[in-house]
Design a protein around this motif. Sequence first.
Motif, PDB file in Angstrom:
ATOM      1  N   PRO A 164      -2.785 -48.909 -23.073  1.00 44.11           N
ATOM      2  CA  PRO A 164      -2.447 -48.402 -24.409  1.00 44.11           C
ATOM      3  C   PRO A 164      -2.242 -46.890 -24.381  1.00 44.11           C
ATOM      4  CG  PRO A 164      -4.278 -49.930 -24.516  1.00 44.11           C
ATOM      5  CD  PRO A 164      -4.028 -49.657 -23.066  1.00 44.11           C
ATOM      6  N   PHE A 165      -1.381 -46.408 -25.268  1.00 44.66           N
ATOM      7  CA  PHE A 165      -1.038 -44.994 -25.308  1.00 44.66           C
ATOM      8  C   PHE A 165      -2.172 -44.136 -25.854  1.00 44.66           C
ATOM      9  CE2 PHE A 165       2.994 -47.349 -26.213  1.00 44.66           C
ATOM     10  CZ  PHE A 165       3.518 -47.216 -24.942  1.00 44.66           C
ATOM     11  N   ALA A 166      -3.003 -44.699 -26.702  1.00 43.06           N
ATOM     12  CA  ALA A 166      -4.082 -43.939 -27.343  1.00 43.06           C
ATOM     13  C   ALA A 166      -5.160 -44.914 -27.796  1.00 43.06           C
ATOM     14  CB  ALA A 166      -3.536 -43.155 -28.531  1.00 43.06           C
ATOM     15  N   GLY A 167      -6.278 -44.365 -28.254  1.00 43.96           N
ATOM     16  CA  GLY A 167      -7.364 -45.175 -28.791  1.00 43.96           C
ATOM     17  C   GLY A 167      -8.261 -45.731 -27.705  1.00 43.96           C
ATOM     18  N   GLY A 168      -9.136 -46.641 -28.099  1.00 44.40           N
ATOM     19  CA  GLY A 168     -10.066 -47.261 -27.163  1.00 44.40           C
ATOM     20  C   GLY A 168     -11.453 -46.658 -27.241  1.00 44.40           C
ATOM     21  N   ARG A 169     -12.239 -46.978 -26.248  1.00 45.38           N
ATOM     22  CA  ARG A 169     -13.633 -46.567 -26.209  1.00 45.38           C
ATOM     23  C   ARG A 169     -13.758 -45.165 -25.626  1.00 45.38           C
ATOM     24  NH1 ARG A 169     -17.070 -51.012 -23.451  1.00 45.38           N
ATOM     25  NH2 ARG A 169     -15.261 -52.061 -24.269  1.00 45.38           N
ATOM     26  N   VAL A 170     -14.488 -44.319 -26.321  1.00 49.43           N
ATOM     27  CA  VAL A 170     -14.757 -42.964 -25.859  1.00 49.43           C
ATOM     28  C   VAL A 170     -16.263 -42.844 -25.666  1.00 49.43           C
ATOM     29  CG1 VAL A 170     -14.636 -40.508 -26.424  1.00 49.43           C
ATOM     30  CG2 VAL A 170     -12.772 -42.051 -27.092  1.00 49.43           C
ATOM     31  N   PHE A 171     -16.676 -42.556 -24.439  1.00 50.48           N
ATOM     32  CA  PHE A 171     -18.103 -42.452 -24.150  1.00 50.48           C
ATOM     33  C   PHE A 171     -18.596 -41.041 -24.429  1.00 50.48           C
ATOM     34  CE2 PHE A 171     -16.853 -46.161 -21.791  1.00 50.48           C
ATOM     35  CZ  PHE A 171     -17.934 -47.012 -21.978  1.00 50.48           C
ATOM     36  N   THR A 172     -19.678 -40.958 -25.233  1.00 51.38           N
ATOM     37  CA  THR A 172     -20.291 -39.663 -25.516  1.00 51.38           C
ATOM     38  C   THR A 172     -21.357 -39.330 -24.480  1.00 51.38           C
ATOM     39  OG1 THR A 172     -21.772 -40.783 -27.067  1.00 51.38           O
ATOM     40  CG2 THR A 172     -19.813 -39.717 -27.973  1.00 51.38           C
ATOM     41  N   ASN A 173     -21.896 -40.347 -23.839  1.00 58.35           N
ATOM     42  CA  ASN A 173     -22.811 -40.190 -22.697  1.00 58.35           C
ATOM     43  C   ASN A 173     -22.789 -41.508 -21.925  1.00 58.35           C
ATOM     44  OD1 ASN A 173     -24.752 -41.998 -23.845  1.00 58.35           O
ATOM     45  ND2 ASN A 173     -25.474 -40.334 -25.150  1.00 58.35           N
ATOM     46  N   GLN A 174     -23.726 -41.714 -21.032  1.00 57.19           N
ATOM     47  CA  GLN A 174     -23.727 -42.906 -20.173  1.00 57.19           C
ATOM     48  C   GLN A 174     -23.834 -44.218 -20.957  1.00 57.19           C
ATOM     49  OE1 GLN A 174     -23.982 -43.298 -16.631  1.00 57.19           O
ATOM     50  NE2 GLN A 174     -23.418 -41.188 -16.242  1.00 57.19           N
ATOM     51  N   THR A 175     -24.510 -44.191 -22.110  1.00 56.85           N
ATOM     52  CA  THR A 175     -24.758 -45.443 -22.833  1.00 56.85           C
ATOM     53  C   THR A 175     -24.099 -45.533 -24.200  1.00 56.85           C
ATOM     54  OG1 THR A 175     -26.810 -44.548 -23.727  1.00 56.85           O
ATOM     55  CG2 THR A 175     -26.970 -45.826 -21.684  1.00 56.85           C
ATOM     56  N   ASP A 176     -23.762 -44.408 -24.825  1.00 56.81           N
ATOM     57  CA  ASP A 176     -23.217 -44.430 -26.174  1.00 56.81           C
ATOM     58  C   ASP A 176     -21.709 -44.230 -26.153  1.00 56.81           C
ATOM     59  OD1 ASP A 176     -25.746 -44.723 -27.321  1.00 56.81           O
ATOM     60  OD2 ASP A 176     -26.075 -42.564 -27.344  1.00 56.81           O
ATOM     61  N   SER A 177     -21.032 -44.965 -27.028  1.00 63.51           N
ATOM     62  CA  SER A 177     -19.589 -44.812 -27.130  1.00 63.51           C
ATOM     63  C   SER A 177     -19.142 -45.076 -28.557  1.00 63.51           C
ATOM     64  CB  SER A 177     -18.877 -45.764 -26.178  1.00 63.51           C
ATOM     65  OG  SER A 177     -19.067 -47.095 -26.592  1.00 63.51           O
ATOM     66  N   THR A 178     -17.949 -44.599 -28.863  1.00 62.41           N
ATOM     67  CA  THR A 178     -17.306 -44.921 -30.135  1.00 62.41           C
ATOM     68  C   THR A 178     -15.934 -45.494 -29.819  1.00 62.41           C
ATOM     69  OG1 THR A 178     -16.392 -42.696 -30.316  1.00 62.41           O
ATOM     70  CG2 THR A 178     -18.482 -43.104 -31.435  1.00 62.41           C
ATOM     71  N   ASN A 179     -15.403 -46.259 -30.748  1.00 64.73           N
ATOM     72  CA  ASN A 179     -14.082 -46.869 -30.574  1.00 64.73           C
ATOM     73  C   ASN A 179     -13.084 -46.249 -31.536  1.00 64.73           C
ATOM     74  OD1 ASN A 179     -14.362 -48.618 -28.504  1.00 64.73           O
ATOM     75  ND2 ASN A 179     -14.780 -50.401 -29.758  1.00 64.73           N
ATOM     76  N   HIS A 180     -11.871 -46.104 -31.053  1.00 65.21           N
ATOM     77  CA  HIS A 180     -10.798 -45.552 -31.870  1.00 65.21           C
ATOM     78  C   HIS A 180      -9.606 -46.492 -31.812  1.00 65.21           C
ATOM     79  CE1 HIS A 180     -12.875 -41.674 -32.155  1.00 65.21           C
ATOM     80  NE2 HIS A 180     -13.263 -41.944 -30.923  1.00 65.21           N
ATOM     81  N   SER A 181      -8.889 -46.569 -32.922  1.00 63.33           N
ATOM     82  CA  SER A 181      -7.675 -47.369 -32.951  1.00 63.33           C
ATOM     83  C   SER A 181      -6.502 -46.537 -32.449  1.00 63.33           C
ATOM     84  CB  SER A 181      -7.406 -47.858 -34.372  1.00 63.33           C
ATOM     85  OG  SER A 181      -7.168 -46.752 -35.224  1.00 63.33           O
ATOM     86  N   MET A 182      -5.401 -47.203 -32.208  1.00 62.54           N
ATOM     87  CA  MET A 182      -4.155 -46.539 -31.855  1.00 62.54           C
ATOM     88  C   MET A 182      -3.265 -46.662 -33.086  1.00 62.54           C
ATOM     89  SD  MET A 182      -1.532 -47.360 -28.726  1.00 62.54           S
ATOM     90  CE  MET A 182      -1.010 -48.954 -29.330  1.00 62.54           C
ATOM     91  N   GLU A 183      -2.828 -45.519 -33.627  1.00 64.18           N
ATOM     92  CA  GLU A 183      -2.093 -45.518 -34.893  1.00 64.18           C
ATOM     93  C   GLU A 183      -0.747 -44.828 -34.741  1.00 64.18           C
ATOM     94  OE1 GLU A 183      -2.910 -44.388 -39.563  1.00 64.18           O
ATOM     95  OE2 GLU A 183      -4.227 -43.588 -38.041  1.00 64.18           O
ATOM     96  N   ARG A 184       0.242 -45.446 -35.332  1.00 59.01           N
ATOM     97  CA  ARG A 184       1.576 -44.850 -35.403  1.00 59.01           C
ATOM     98  C   ARG A 184       1.577 -43.893 -36.590  1.00 59.01           C
ATOM     99  NH1 ARG A 184       6.112 -49.403 -34.990  1.00 59.01           N
ATOM    100  NH2 ARG A 184       6.239 -49.103 -32.766  1.00 59.01           N
ATOM    101  N   ILE A 185       1.997 -42.694 -36.373  1.00 61.76           N
ATOM    102  CA  ILE A 185       2.031 -41.709 -37.461  1.00 61.76           C
ATOM    103  C   ILE A 185       3.355 -41.869 -38.206  1.00 61.76           C
ATOM    104  CG2 ILE A 185       1.901 -39.261 -38.042  1.00 61.76           C
ATOM    105  CD1 ILE A 185      -0.662 -40.454 -36.795  1.00 61.76           C
ATOM    106  N   ILE A 186       3.251 -42.089 -39.501  1.00 65.19           N
ATOM    107  CA  ILE A 186       4.431 -42.293 -40.341  1.00 65.19           C
ATOM    108  C   ILE A 186       4.559 -41.084 -41.281  1.00 65.19           C
ATOM    109  CG2 ILE A 186       5.503 -43.788 -42.068  1.00 65.19           C
ATOM    110  CD1 ILE A 186       3.698 -46.049 -40.887  1.00 65.19           C
ATOM    111  N   VAL A 187       5.685 -40.376 -41.180  1.00 66.79           N
ATOM    112  CA  VAL A 187       5.931 -39.216 -42.028  1.00 66.79           C
ATOM    113  C   VAL A 187       7.239 -39.456 -42.773  1.00 66.79           C
ATOM    114  CG1 VAL A 187       6.339 -36.733 -42.047  1.00 66.79           C
ATOM    115  CG2 VAL A 187       4.738 -37.714 -40.389  1.00 66.79           C
TER     116      VAL A 187
END
Length: 190
Positions: A164-187
């Motif tokens: 994927p071009f963007a998004g996914g799991r981002v690890f803040t340390n060895q055990t904690d992570s956050t997830n982000h979506s991949m979004e098309r920017i519409i202007v």
Amino acid sequence: VCNYMADYILTGEPLCSHEVNPGDVIISEVHYDGWNGTTDPSDHTGTRDPIDNDEFIELYNTTDKIINLSLWTVTNGYDFKVGFTPGTIIYPGQYFSVLDHNLIPHSDGEPQAGTQAFKNADYVVNIPNDPRMPRLNISNSNLHLELRSAKAEIIDQVGDYGPPFAGGRVFTNQTDSTNHSMERIIVNGN
């Protein structure tokens, strides 16, 4: 013939598949990495599989017309295809979310298990409510999605079967992570 449910309060008749062009409805956002940091307590295999049902696909109507999504599909081309039931419509300039609620029966407006799923879906994929429905199974490593009209024409697609071009799991340390979506920017509708 374009079928839609007559009891909808509509401001004009919806556009049918033969009246829709590629780009009239787009895949605007994809949340492909559904892992939410917890394991499935119902998994008695000993592996304690991660709960990964928090996936969604969001569509956006780029036109100023209501579009009939009856019998349209979203597919990755090989292991899932979600089909929209007759009467499914998307309003002009509006978003339409397709959620994977798979572990327990879905109740509109309520997350399926506390903080483990999103609310307020427009369309829900839910095996306990309808066993004919597959999971979304959006790949974290080789993303490709197609939105097809009732006539099987590709209206939009996302991804090139690569990561994927963007998004996914981002690890803040060895055990904690956050997830982000991949979004098309519409202007301005583009």
